[in-house]
Design an enzyme around this catalytic site. Structure first.
Site, PDB file in Angstrom:
ATOM      1  N   ARG A  40      -1.183  40.799 -10.519  1.00 26.44           N
ATOM      2  CA  ARG A  40      -1.904  39.502 -10.287  1.00 26.44           C
ATOM      3  C   ARG A  40      -3.451  39.610 -10.503  1.00 26.44           C
ATOM      4  O   ARG A  40      -3.796  38.330 -11.030  1.00 26.44           O
ATOM      5  CB  ARG A  40      -1.732  39.461  -8.790  1.00 26.44           C
ATOM      6  CG  ARG A  40      -2.258  37.827  -8.056  1.00 26.44           C
ATOM      7  CD  ARG A  40      -1.940  37.668  -6.665  1.00 26.44           C
ATOM      8  NE  ARG A  40      -0.536  37.048  -6.720  1.00 26.44           N
ATOM      9  CZ  ARG A  40      -0.157  35.887  -6.892  1.00 26.44           C
ATOM     10  NH1 ARG A  40      -0.994  34.946  -6.687  1.00 26.44           N
ATOM     11  NH2 ARG A  40       1.049  35.537  -6.572  1.00 26.44           N
ATOM     12  N   PHE A  96      -4.948  39.159  -3.255  1.00 26.91           N
ATOM     13  CA  PHE A  96      -4.037  40.011  -3.932  1.00 26.91           C
ATOM     14  C   PHE A  96      -4.175  40.290  -5.286  1.00 26.91           C
ATOM     15  O   PHE A  96      -3.317  40.315  -6.106  1.00 26.91           O
ATOM     16  CB  PHE A  96      -2.515  39.482  -3.916  1.00 26.91           C
ATOM     17  CG  PHE A  96      -1.461  40.520  -3.643  1.00 26.91           C
ATOM     18  CD1 PHE A  96      -1.131  41.485  -2.531  1.00 26.91           C
ATOM     19  CD2 PHE A  96      -0.617  41.071  -4.891  1.00 26.91           C
ATOM     20  CE1 PHE A  96       0.233  42.303  -2.540  1.00 26.91           C
ATOM     21  CE2 PHE A  96       0.328  41.798  -4.858  1.00 26.91           C
ATOM     22  CZ  PHE A  96       0.624  42.562  -3.691  1.00 26.91           C
ATOM     23  N   ALA A 108       1.452  36.513  -0.291  1.00 27.10           N
ATOM     24  CA  ALA A 108       1.272  35.598  -1.517  1.00 27.10           C
ATOM     25  C   ALA A 108       1.143  34.090  -1.104  1.00 27.10           C
ATOM     26  O   ALA A 108       1.568  33.231  -1.887  1.00 27.10           O
ATOM     27  CB  ALA A 108       2.448  35.885  -2.489  1.00 27.10           C
ATOM     28  N   ARG A 152      -6.055  39.156   0.889  1.00 27.77           N
ATOM     29  CA  ARG A 152      -5.967  37.883   0.581  1.00 27.77           C
ATOM     30  C   ARG A 152      -6.374  37.582  -0.848  1.00 27.77           C
ATOM     31  O   ARG A 152      -7.598  37.940  -1.030  1.00 27.77           O
ATOM     32  CB  ARG A 152      -6.985  37.259   1.870  1.00 27.77           C
ATOM     33  CG  ARG A 152      -6.808  35.753   1.826  1.00 27.77           C
ATOM     34  CD  ARG A 152      -7.820  35.388   3.027  1.00 27.77           C
ATOM     35  NE  ARG A 152      -7.252  33.929   3.492  1.00 27.77           N
ATOM     36  CZ  ARG A 152      -7.780  33.449   4.596  1.00 27.77           C
ATOM     37  NH1 ARG A 152      -8.659  34.127   5.329  1.00 27.77           N
ATOM     38  NH2 ARG A 152      -7.353  32.131   4.837  1.00 27.77           N
ATOM     39  N   GLU A 189      -4.353  31.746   0.867  1.00 27.69           N
ATOM     40  CA  GLU A 189      -5.338  32.752  -0.087  1.00 27.69           C
ATOM     41  C   GLU A 189      -6.313  31.888  -1.099  1.00 27.69           C
ATOM     42  O   GLU A 189      -7.367  32.363  -1.211  1.00 27.69           O
ATOM     43  CB  GLU A 189      -4.663  33.748  -0.988  1.00 27.69           C
ATOM     44  CG  GLU A 189      -3.637  34.719  -0.377  1.00 27.69           C
ATOM     45  CD  GLU A 189      -2.684  35.440  -0.904  1.00 27.69           C
ATOM     46  OE1 GLU A 189      -1.652  34.861  -1.254  1.00 27.69           O
ATOM     47  OE2 GLU A 189      -2.856  36.695  -1.348  1.00 27.69           O
TER      48      GLU A 189
HETATM   49  N1  MTE Z   1      -5.258  33.444   8.104  1.00 29.87           N
HETATM   50  C1  MTE Z   1      -5.556  34.199   9.299  1.00 29.87           C
HETATM   51  N2  MTE Z   1      -6.012  33.436  10.269  1.00 29.87           N
HETATM   52  N3  MTE Z   1      -5.281  35.414   9.302  1.00 29.87           N
HETATM   53  C2  MTE Z   1      -4.748  36.186   8.325  1.00 29.87           C
HETATM   54  O1  MTE Z   1      -4.405  37.354   8.473  1.00 29.87           O
HETATM   55  N4  MTE Z   1      -3.895  36.035   6.081  1.00 29.87           N
HETATM   56  C3  MTE Z   1      -4.074  35.370   4.877  1.00 29.87           C
HETATM   57  C4  MTE Z   1      -3.788  33.949   4.673  1.00 29.87           C
HETATM   58  N5  MTE Z   1      -4.469  33.313   5.876  1.00 29.87           N
HETATM   59  C5  MTE Z   1      -4.225  35.524   7.153  1.00 29.87           C
HETATM   60  C6  MTE Z   1      -4.601  34.096   7.042  1.00 29.87           C
HETATM   61  C7  MTE Z   1      -3.074  35.967   3.892  1.00 29.87           C
HETATM   62  S1  MTE Z   1      -3.549  37.407   3.044  1.00 29.87           S
HETATM   63  C8  MTE Z   1      -2.048  35.493   3.258  1.00 29.87           C
HETATM   64  S2  MTE Z   1      -0.994  35.981   2.182  1.00 29.87           S
HETATM   65  C9  MTE Z   1      -1.498  34.185   4.036  1.00 29.87           C
HETATM   66  O2  MTE Z   1      -2.352  33.705   5.161  1.00 29.87           O
HETATM   67  C10 MTE Z   1      -0.053  34.298   4.472  1.00 29.87           C
HETATM   68  O3  MTE Z   1       0.577  33.587   5.361  1.00 29.87           O
HETATM   69  P1  MTE Z   1       1.065  31.922   4.634  1.00 29.87           P
HETATM   70  O4  MTE Z   1       1.985  32.618   3.494  1.00 29.87           O
HETATM   71  O5  MTE Z   1       2.013  31.657   5.861  1.00 29.87           O
HETATM   72  O6  MTE Z   1       0.085  31.383   4.110  1.00 29.87           O
HETATM   73 MO1  MOS Z   2      -1.651  38.240   1.567  1.00 33.03          MO
HETATM   74  S1  MOS Z   2      -2.681  39.541   0.465  1.00 33.03           S
HETATM   75  O1  MOS Z   2      -0.419  38.061   0.295  1.00 33.03           O
HETATM   76  O2  MOS Z   2      -0.716  39.085   2.819  1.00 33.03           O
END
Ligand code: MTE
Ligand code: MOS
Length: 753
Positions: free
Chosen positions: A319, A353, A519, A351, A706
């Site tokens: 990525r 990745f 992702a 976040r 992300e």
């Molecule tokens: N938001 C909050 N409040 N807490 C989290 O741990 N993780 C992030 C993002 N937003 C996170 C967050 C990451 S790394 C990802 S990949 C996405 O949320 C995952 O959730 P989604 O696929 O439903 O967006």
């Molecule tokens: Mo988010 S780094 O793809 O959990």
């Protein structure tokens, strides 16, 4: 418009509602895995024995004196493992190691009646070590040729020739830091075994299916003997995508051996010293521009710090390579990737990745080269944007590049960029010891898992006889609002008010074979599956509805039950049109790109390097939002987390030759500076891009989790501009990452001299 993305009249999606658990969060009623401990009897507590060496062979492990400690019930070691002694899927992560690979590595685990008994027991365990040489930094790893896993090359055209004939060529190097997740809830698992030997693990995991698989392979059981549930997480941020598995397996092993519930919850210090972080990277680059300030060629080598095992380092690197271009057309390009093997925690998803790391390289290049080219940074960036018809270095057409321009122009305007740039210049002329900087940066981020197979989602929707609806889906909730969105999707698809729909916790025995909630694809994948399940149910009701056009939903459901119509369905979704060839690093791995742009203004103190984030403006593209309040929260939170990574959070390991070599020095909130309210921008304006319907995704929305993190490059570039203002016109500033006040001071001091 596709049927997937089309919205009915008055949909529940798109309504600005609060997070489904907001009230529970703020009143303390929301349950997290560890809160369940008090609801069980006879729970044992697990405590690790952590090695005091970065690299060492274990020559003797004697657990007998631990058993003399009152309250100690059992010590778990490698000989207890009935299945595979490994915490990963690559089989390079022994769960109970015979060679210590990083400072703090858990050698064995003690189970006690209380956590204190287990802790004392762990202190009593006798371990002899034969210390071995340890590699700590990426640079040391490069010197020692210590690598692991794939070493991919992404190339298009002929970078060498392009650079040879370019009007302007520059080269540079940068070493930038990783990031601690610092989720508020540390890793936690609670395992029980029922009378039939069914193992039930409640785990704070983004990937229940993989937690289930690893637990099963450690226990030597088929997957149907292990169930994993995740109520919710107090944050995951990628840190709970792979790292929970081994911990869940230890708890489950303890539960199967003792017959009692076992709780394993890491303290903050254990969590920081034992679990993986964002990968830091080292990069070298050569870049060429033509006289019109367009990039003509790029040759770069990116080396990530993988830590002691592979974990997710390979996909993170992929990525990163896929995001070195960010929003810019680079005709001839060659990027080589490598993964260093170091004696540190196994670095993992965080976040973005790898995307943020790839983008940092190009944003750093543009920030450093603009003055050398005599260009304004915003102009240099804007000139190099993709236009319709161009493809990424890996060969994917860049769809909707005009949205990048739209977001950019919109935020420039709402931030009154030109006017404020003049104000900043006036301020800087009048203030010798304080300088302001203003910067604008773009984000283009690919949505979908690079690895095509992961792009599938599942759901289970039950309509009960009274017309109430219960949904279950394969995604996990970590605060990002996925459950809120799934409730809105179900209500919309069934044409019901939100109050008719409830959601049950994520469990592997409800929806199997799920992908990690990662992702940013959670809403795309699980939303598609929830919608599909709802449509199956509605499809079965079509005739009945035609015969009873006036019937209420409850009446219709009652009639359906009596007509013996199935009122529940398993839904499935897979993202169409994706391809990825990992050997050639080419294909169209992403369903679409999320776009955004940010303007940041900082003020830097010339005596100390201390700075203030005065104002931030953002326009970000989430398609047609499924849940605008949730999305605004994601944009704000992601941005601040990105600013933390780039400007505050400073992971330090002991790199001396003392016996403490390899120890993480920053292992608590007192030494690891996180962004808090005082570091959020004083003025913060976030807007979602309007009329941004995305045809290929559920109800026209785009992923949001992300991409906003990478809007924080605007802060780093504003700091660079402020540092430059201390020096003569046209000075090129090299800025460390994180650009802590100390690093900013050295950068401005360099510019000044
Ligand atoms: N938001 C909050 N409040 N807490 C989290 O741990 N993780 C992030 C993002 N937003 C996170 C967050 C990451 S790394 C990802 S990949 C996405 O949320 C995952 O959730 P989604 O696929 O439903 O967006
Ligand atoms: Mo988010 S780094 O793809 O959990």
């Amino acid at each position: 418009m596709s049927s997937l993305s089309e919205r009915p009249a008055n949909p529940v999606v798109g309504q600005a509602i609060e997070h489904e658990s907001a009230a529970l969060h703020v009143t303390g009623h929301a349950l997290y895995t560890d809160d369940l401990v008090g609801r069980h009897h006879g729970v044992l507590h697990a405590h690790p024995v952590q090695a005091p060496h970065a690299h060492a062979r274990i020559t003797r492990l004697d657990t007998s004196s631990a058993h003399d400690v009152p309250g100690v019930v059992r010590v778990l070691t490698a000989s207890d493992v009935p299945g595979i002694n490994d915490a990963g899927i690559k089989h390079d992560e022994p769960l109970f190691p015979d060679e210590v690979q990083y400072f703090g590595h858990a050698v064995c685990w003690v189970l006690g009646e209380t956590l204190e008994a287990a802790r004392r027991g762990a202190l009593a365990v006798e371990v002899d070590y034969e210390p071995l040489p340890a590699i700590l930094t990426v640079v040391e790893a490069i010197e020692a040729a210590s690598y692991q896993g794939m070493a991919p090359v992404m190339a298009r055209g002929d970078a060498e020739t392009a650079l040879a004939s370019a009007a302007h060529v520059f080269e540079g190097e940068i070493d930038f830091a990783g990031q601690e997740h610092f989720y508020l809830e540390t890793h936690c698992a609670l395992a029980t075994v029922d009378e039939n030997g069914q193992v039930f693990v409640q785990s704070s995991t983004q990937h229940p299916t993989e937690t289930q698989e690893i637990t099963a392979h450690v226990l030597g059981l088929p997957s149907n003997r292990v169930t994993v549930q995740c109520l919710r997480m107090g944050g995951g941020f990628g840190g709970k995508e792979m790292q929970p598995h081994g911990l869940a397996a230890v708890a489950a092993l303890g539960a199967t051996l003792t017959g009692r519930p076992v709780r394993l919850r890491l303290t903050r210090q254990q969590d920081m010293t034992m679990t993986g972080k964002r990968h830091g990277f080292h990069a070298t680059w050569r870049v060429g521009f033509d006289d019109a300030l367009r990039i003509v060629g790029l040759d770069a080598t990116l080396t990530s710090d993988g830590g002691w095992s592979l974990d997710l380092s390979e996909p993170v690197l992929s990525r990163a390579l896929c995001h070195v271009d960010n929003a810019y057309w680079v005709p001839d390009i060659r990027v080589q990737g490598r993964i260093a093997r170091t004696n540190k925690t196994s670095q993992t998803a965080f976040r973005g990745f790898g995307g943020p790391q790839g983008m940092l390289v190009i944003e750093d290049i543009l920030g450093r080269c603009a003055p050398l080219l005599g260009a304004e940074p915003d102009d240099l960036r804007r000139r190099n944007f993709y236009v319709e018809g161009q493809t990424t270095p890996y060969g994917q057409p860049v769809r909707h590049p005009e949205r990048m321009v739209l977001a950019w122009n919109q935020v420039r305007e709402s931030a009154t960029y030109d006017e404020r740039l003049r104000e900043v210049r006036t301020f800087n002329e009048e203030h010798p010891h304080a300088k302001r900087g203003l910067a604008i940066t773009p984000v283009k981020f690919g949505i979908s898992f690079n690895f095509t197979a992961f792009n599938q989602g599942g759901a289970l929707v039950h309509v009960y006889k009274d017309g109430s609806v219960l949904i279950n889906h394969g995604g996990t909730e970590m605060g990002q609002g996925l459950h809120t969105k799934m409730l809105q999707v179900a209500a919309t698809a069934l044409g019901l008010p939100l109050s008719k729909v409830r959601l049950a916790p994520t469990r592997t025995d409800k929806v199997p074979n799920t992908s990690a909630t990662a992702a940013s694809a959670g809403a795309d994948l699980n939303g598609g599956a929830v919608k599909n399940a709802c449509e199956q149910i509605l499809g079965r009701l079509t005739e009945l509805r035609a015969a009873n056009p006036e019937a209420s939903w409850e009446e219709l459901v009652r009639l359906a039950y009596h007509a013996r119509i199935q009122l529940w369905a398993a839904g499935f979704y897979r993202t169409e049109g994706l391809s990825w060839d990992v050997t050639t690093m080419t294909g169209s791995p992403f369903k679409y790109f999320a776009y955004g742009a940010a303007v940041a203004e900082v003020e830097v103190d010339g005596f100390t390097g201390a700075y203030d984030l005065r104002r931030v403006d953002i326009v970000h593209d989430v398609g047609d939002s499924l849940s605008p309040l949730v999305d605004l929260g994601q944009v704000e939170g992601g941005f601040v987390q990105g600013a933390g990574w780039l400007t505050l959070e400073d992971l330090r390991w002991d790199t001396s030759d003392k016996p403490t070599r390899g120890r993480l020095s920053t292992q608590s909130a007192s030494t690891y500076k996180l962004p808090s309210f005082s570091e959020t921008p004083t003025e913060f304006h976030v807007k979602l891009l309007e009329h941004a319907h995305e045809d290929g995704a559920v109800y026209g929305s785009k992923a949001v989790g992300e991409p906003p993190l990478m809007l924080a490059f605007s802060v780093r570039e504003a700091l660079r501009a402020a540092c430059a203002a201390f020096g003569p016109p046209g000075v090129s500033v090299e800025l460390a990452s994180p650009a802590t006040p100390e690093a900013v001071y050295w950068a401005l001091d360099e510019a000044r001299s």
